[in-house]
Design an enzyme around this catalytic site. Structure first.
Site, PDB file in Angstrom:
ATOM      1  N   SER A 134      15.338  14.478   2.893  1.00 58.81           N
ATOM      2  CA  SER A 134      16.621  13.553   3.482  1.00 58.81           C
ATOM      3  C   SER A 134      15.993  12.443   4.110  1.00 58.81           C
ATOM      4  O   SER A 134      15.089  12.630   4.767  1.00 58.81           O
ATOM      5  CB  SER A 134      17.467  14.283   4.120  1.00 58.81           C
ATOM      6  OG  SER A 134      18.584  13.339   4.850  1.00 58.81           O
ATOM      7  N   GLU A 168       2.205   1.444  -3.308  1.00 60.45           N
ATOM      8  CA  GLU A 168       1.150   2.061  -4.295  1.00 60.45           C
ATOM      9  C   GLU A 168       0.536   3.450  -4.262  1.00 60.45           C
ATOM     10  O   GLU A 168       0.645   4.352  -5.042  1.00 60.45           O
ATOM     11  CB  GLU A 168      -0.350   1.228  -3.866  1.00 60.45           C
ATOM     12  CG  GLU A 168      -1.598   1.655  -4.627  1.00 60.45           C
ATOM     13  CD  GLU A 168      -2.710   0.752  -4.218  1.00 60.45           C
ATOM     14  OE1 GLU A 168      -3.440   0.136  -4.970  1.00 60.45           O
ATOM     15  OE2 GLU A 168      -2.913   0.679  -2.832  1.00 60.45           O
ATOM     16  N   ARG A 179       0.571  -1.341   0.009  1.00 63.25           N
ATOM     17  CA  ARG A 179       0.132   0.012   0.003  1.00 63.25           C
ATOM     18  C   ARG A 179       0.693   1.267  -0.065  1.00 63.25           C
ATOM     19  O   ARG A 179       0.553   2.286  -0.589  1.00 63.25           O
ATOM     20  CB  ARG A 179      -0.932   0.126   1.136  1.00 63.25           C
ATOM     21  CG  ARG A 179      -2.151  -1.019   1.234  1.00 63.25           C
ATOM     22  CD  ARG A 179      -2.956  -0.689  -0.278  1.00 63.25           C
ATOM     23  NE  ARG A 179      -3.752  -1.973  -0.499  1.00 63.25           N
ATOM     24  CZ  ARG A 179      -3.380  -3.031  -1.222  1.00 63.25           C
ATOM     25  NH1 ARG A 179      -2.127  -3.148  -1.719  1.00 63.25           N
ATOM     26  NH2 ARG A 179      -4.165  -4.010  -1.631  1.00 63.25           N
TER      27      ARG A 179
END
EC number: 4.2.1.104
Length: 156
Positions: free
Chosen positions: A122, A99, A96
């Site tokens: 960073s 995604e 997820r």
């Protein structure tokens, strides 16, 4: 003296020992983190092989988990980082996040560049926090904060 790993094998094996001890002792990552002076996210990442712990924190964690001197020393080594191997992740939770970056990655990049200029956020000078909050529509929501220092690209 600071030591560094050249493969993930030793830290991965230690992570397995740590997770078994965590389960056997019925400890949360928050409980393991207590007394280290570090964040729950950083200590959790270290226990999963992604960061070294300072000696004092490694000792606190090692004592709670029943690690031997070698395990405590190994927690202090600089790991070979990167916990997702083999391309696209298959674990549903990790997928997820993958995604989300597939959908919102270019949006995040565009907004960062528009607000800050050409550069990066960073992951070294970085803080991570995960909170569980009530959803007004029922259930729970995850609030995940990624707080990284902006580093501008410098022409040379």
């Amino acid at each position: 003296m600071i030591q560094s790993q050249i493969s993930q094998n030793a830290r991965l094996a230690l992570s397995e020992v740590i997770l078994l001890a965590k389960a056997r002792k019925d400890l949360s990552f928050a409980q393991i983190t207590e007394g280290t002076g570090l964040s729950e996210a950083f200590v959790t990442a270290a226990l999963l092989g992604q960061h070294p712990l300072p000696a004092s924190a490694a000792q606190v964690v090692g004592d709670k988990l029943g690690l031997d001197a070698d395990g405590i020393a190994l927690l202090q080594t600089i790991p070979l980082r990167g916990s997702i191997q083999g391309g696209v992740p298959t674990d549903p939770t990790i997928y997820r996040f993958y995604e989300m970056l597939q959908v919102y990655g270019t949006t995040l990049k565009a907004l960062v560049h528009e607000k800050f200029g050409d550069g990066i956020i960073s992951a070294i000078n970085f803080k991570l926090d995960v909170k569980k909050v009530d959803d007004p529509e029922g259930g729970s929501r995850a609030v995940i904060t990624l707080d990284g220092k902006y580093l501008p690209t410098k022409p040379f």
